[in-house]
Every structure is written in C-alpha cells, then in structure tokens.
Design a protein around this motif. Structure first.
Motif, short mmCIF file in Angstrom:
data_model
loop_
_atom_site.label_atom_id
_atom_site.label_comp_id
_atom_site.label_asym_id
_atom_site.label_seq_id
_atom_site.Cartn_x
_atom_site.Cartn_y
_atom_site.Cartn_z
N THR A 1 4.93 6.16 1.06
CA THR A 1 4.08 5.55 0.03
C THR A 1 4.63 4.17 -0.37
O THR A 1 3.87 3.19 -0.49
N SER A 2 5.93 4.08 -0.57
CA SER A 2 6.55 2.81 -0.98
C SER A 2 6.37 1.75 0.08
O SER A 2 6.02 0.59 -0.22
N ILE A 3 6.58 2.10 1.34
CA ILE A 3 6.44 1.12 2.42
C ILE A 3 5.00 0.68 2.56
O ILE A 3 4.70 -0.51 2.79
N THR A 4 4.07 1.62 2.40
CA THR A 4 2.65 1.27 2.49
C THR A 4 2.28 0.26 1.41
O THR A 4 1.54 -0.71 1.67
N GLU A 5 2.80 0.45 0.18
CA GLU A 5 2.53 -0.50 -0.90
C GLU A 5 3.11 -1.88 -0.58
O GLU A 5 2.47 -2.90 -0.82
N GLN A 6 4.30 -1.92 -0.02
CA GLN A 6 4.91 -3.20 0.33
C GLN A 6 4.11 -3.91 1.41
O GLN A 6 3.94 -5.13 1.37
N ILE A 7 3.62 -3.14 2.38
CA ILE A 7 2.79 -3.74 3.43
C ILE A 7 1.52 -4.33 2.83
O ILE A 7 1.10 -5.45 3.20
N ASN A 8 0.89 -3.62 1.89
CA ASN A 8 -0.32 -4.13 1.25
C ASN A 8 -0.04 -5.41 0.47
O ASN A 8 -0.85 -6.36 0.47
N GLN A 9 1.11 -5.47 -0.22
CA GLN A 9 1.48 -6.69 -0.95
C GLN A 9 1.68 -7.86 -0.01
O GLN A 9 1.26 -9.00 -0.29
N LEU A 10 2.33 -7.62 1.12
CA LEU A 10 2.55 -8.69 2.10
C LEU A 10 1.22 -9.16 2.69
O LEU A 10 1.03 -10.36 2.93
N SER B 1 9.20 1.47 10.57
CA SER B 1 9.80 2.47 9.66
C SER B 1 8.80 3.56 9.35
O SER B 1 9.16 4.75 9.30
N LEU B 2 7.55 3.18 9.14
CA LEU B 2 6.51 4.18 8.90
C LEU B 2 6.36 5.12 10.09
O LEU B 2 6.24 6.34 9.93
N GLU B 3 6.41 4.53 11.29
CA GLU B 3 6.28 5.34 12.49
C GLU B 3 7.45 6.31 12.62
O GLU B 3 7.28 7.47 13.01
N THR B 4 8.66 5.82 12.27
CA THR B 4 9.84 6.69 12.31
C THR B 4 9.71 7.84 11.32
O THR B 4 10.03 8.99 11.63
N ILE B 5 9.24 7.52 10.11
CA ILE B 5 9.07 8.55 9.09
C ILE B 5 8.04 9.59 9.55
O ILE B 5 8.26 10.80 9.46
N ARG B 6 6.93 9.10 10.09
CA ARG B 6 5.90 10.02 10.56
C ARG B 6 6.40 10.86 11.74
O ARG B 6 6.06 12.04 11.87
N GLN B 7 7.24 10.21 12.60
CA GLN B 7 7.80 10.94 13.72
C GLN B 7 8.77 12.02 13.25
O GLN B 7 8.80 13.12 13.79
#
Length: 414
Positions: A117-126, A220-226
């Motif tokens: 969730t945190s990484i997704t928010e950062q991606i949206n901000q970028l 990082s998201l892919e790693t987390i999902r993996q």
C-alpha cells in the motif's frame, strides 16, 4: 671367683631373623620376576592364529554404498510459517510448478500488504509529479507562443512606424511607443527562452529520476507480490518428491528444508569410508560394483573429508549408463581401488589391530606366543601389509587381545 661368659655373635633369634629377611627378599624377587613375564593360558579354539604369507597386496577398500539420485533439489520456503494446506504426498511425481503446500504467516502477510500500500501511494505521488512537470512544460510553451506572437506584432509595427517617422508622418512620441514595445517583447522572449531551456534541463533530470524510482518501486512491488505468492510452495523442478513429511500446523523457519525433489535423470552411489583412508581417497579414483550379475565401473566424483562417527563420505558416478532397475535406497558393495597391486608380506585382518594399533603383536612359536614389535602399512578388506617385524611363514594371533592385553606370554592349550 666369677667366670666371664663370652656373648655369642649370632644367636638363634638373630639367625632366624636373617633367614626370614632372605626368604622375604627371595619371594619379592620371584614375584617381581613373575610380574615381568606374565603368562596367560588360552584355549586354542578361542584364539585365531594366522600365518604371514607373501603375495599380491590388492590396495582396495570395500564400501557399502547406497543408491541416490544423480541430482536432487531442495524444496524450502523463503518465508517461515506454519503449514496451512498440503497438496501432494511424499513419493509423488511432480512437474515444475506443481503446488506442494501452503505456508501461513499472518505477520509477514500484514507487513507485505502494508508495504504494498505504501509503495503504491508513493508511485501515485511520483506519477502526479510527472504530470505536473508536463503541465508546467505546456504552460511555458503557451507563454512562449504568446510572446512570439506579440513580438511579431511589435516588430511589424516598429518597422512600419520607422518608415513613417522617417517621412515625418508620425510624431517622435508615437515612434518611441512602437520602439519600446518591440524592445520589451524581444527582451521577454530572450528571458523566457532561457527559462524554458533551464526548465527543460531540470525536467529531463527529474523525469529520469521519477522513472527510475517508479521502476525500482514496481520491482519492490513485484518482489512483495512474489513473496506472498511464494507462501504457496511449488515444485522448482520436475521429479519425484522425497524426504517430505509436512503436517498441518507444523512450523518451519525461513529457508528450512521442506523436502527434496529427485530429478529422474540417473543415479550415483554414496558411501561412508573409514577415517583411516581419509588421506588416501581422492577424486578420480576408480571403483567397481556388481549388479544383476554384471560388473560396472565407477569413478570417485566427490570426497567430503569431514569425519562423522569415524567415517567420511564419498560420491561415485557410473562411467557409462547406470544399470537398469536401480532404485533410490538400494545398497551395493563397491570395491574402491586406491593404487596398483604390489608384492608384500601379508597378515590377515583381525581385531588385534584395535588393541595394538598395529605397533606389536603376539607371535606364536611351539604353542607359546610372545610380544613382538611390528610395523603395519596399508590394509585392504582381507589383509594388512607387513612392513617390519615379521617373516614369511610365522604365525600371529590375530583375534582380539582384550582378555590378555596386559600379559607378555600366551600359552595356547590345544
């Protein structure tokens, strides 16, 4: 008149005392002499006597080997947890990607979800920052278009007014207004052009950084999902599942072995070797074994020198194709050749070696065995190689010395 009686030099008491001392010393001396030559009487049927012979010393060692797959792949979980579901059983044939079991770890799952969730928010901000930069570029482009348009108008008016002023058609004041407008818009264009240039350079760098950051975050998201997906353990290769005994609720640590998959592409042999040979067994040495009446040649592929319980491990591979019908866990006797045959004095193997270490032995002559210092060299599954202390034809007690290890002479009763 009194008569002086001379005292005898040795009276009866003194003589008895001296005799007693002499007898005691004699007994002690006799006992000491006996202690130096301890004699043990042994029954002939309770000892093994072997004759020293001269012949070919076959420098080999017999090994009890087990058949194992040529290649095995360990199955483990990157994340620790408890077994929630089991999909396959031990011994099953599996294909690559076949689900084996599912590990449950609520804490890890919660952490992964929070990080996602945190990484997704950062991606949206970028991404929003990227849109803002692109929007700013469009605004500056529009400003430049307006300035250029105003400059063209001011330039055209300035040229016309210059002609009219030279012909005295317009006044100085009117010409000055046209000139000021022209210079103003020309100056604004230069300033805006420089600002656009700097803005473009900055924007390119920021966009590169944004793209790089988004790429890393997606990784990082892919790693987390993996990692979340890896809680369902799947077969890394095709083969047969072994050493696999999960139980619902059983806990495993991170990277702890859950089982193995034996790749069904051939077999090798694994054997324990007595530590006596640890400096003599090397990779590349030859060996052979028999299976179903045929002899197969082997090669030492790997030596694991770590000694456990008096043995170290070796792995042997077949020089050609492995025999048909081999199965994991089968036991086979392997003859490992350490060096070429050589002529030597030979003494049959026996338990005496455990008592003496090969440094001495009881040599039999005319029914009586005495200690003799000897020197033992190599050994194989039948004989010891005699280097010193014995001659061809001499007889040696080769059975255990445990009962008479402290004696010097053994009398063998027939």
């Amino acid at each position: 008149m009194d008569k002086i009686i001379e005292k005898k030099r040795f009276n009866k008491k003194t003589i008895l005392t001296i005799a007693g001392v002499v007898l005691f010393v004699a007994l002690v001396a006799y006992g000491y002499n006996l202690s130096l030559s301890k004699v043990y009487k042994a029954d002939a049927d309770k000892v093994t006597v072997s004759k020293v012979i001269y012949g070919d010393f076959e420098d080999v060692v017999l090994l009890n080997a087990s058949v194992v797959p040529l290649t095995s792949v360990i199955v483990s979980s990157p994340e620790g947890g408890t077994v929630a579901e089991i999909f396959t059983e031990n011994g099953a044939s599996v294909e690559k990607g076949t689900p084996l079991l599912r590990i449950a770890n609520p804490n890890a799952l919660s952490s992964y979800t929070s990080s996602e969730t945190s990484i997704t928010e950062q991606i949206n901000q970028l991404r929003k920052l990227r849109l803002d930069l692109e929007q700013n570029q469009r605004v500056m482009s529009q400003d430049m278009m307006e300035i250029e348009n105003s400059l063209r108008t001011a330039t055209r008016k300035y040229k016309i007014d210059s002609t009219l002023y030279s012909k005295k058609v317009i006044t100085q004041q009117e010409f000055n207004i046209s000139s000021q407008d022209y210079e103003y818009y020309e100056g604004r264009k230069k300033i805006l052009k420089e600002a656009v240039k700097q803005e473009n350079q900055s924007r390119v760098m920021q966009l590169q950084q944004i793209d790089f950051s988004i790429t890393r975050m997606n990784e990082s998201l892919e790693t987390i999902r993996q990692n979340i997906e890896n809680m369902t353990i799947k077969a890394p290769v095709a083969g047969r599942l072994s050493s696999y005994d999960p139980v619902i609720g059983k806990s495993y640590g991170a990277n702890e072995m859950l089982g193995k998959i034996d790749v069904l592409q051939g077999y090798k042999l694994q054997a324990g070797v007595d530590e006596y040979y640890v400096n003599r067994v090397k990779e590349g040495q030859s060996a052979n074994c028999e299976f179903n009446g045929k002899t197969y040649q082997l090669t030492v592929k790997k030596v694991i020198p770590e000694v456990t319980a008096g043995q170290f491990q070796v792995e042997l591979t077949f020089e050609k194709d492995a025999p048909e019908g081999l199965r994991r866990g089968l036991s086979m006797q392997v003859k490992l050749t350490l060096s070429d045959n050589s002529k030597s004095l030979l003494l049959a193997q026996g338990q005496f070696f455990q008592s003496t270490g090969g440094s001495w032995a009881f040599v039999v002559k005319e029914g009586k065995a005495t200690k003799r210092t000897i020197k033992i060299g190599r050994k194989n599954y039948l004989y010891y190689e005699v280097l010193e202390g014995l001659q061809k034809g001499e007889e040696v007690i080769t059975s255990s010395y445990d009962q008479f290890n402290q004696y010097d002479i053994i009398e063998i009763d027939k």
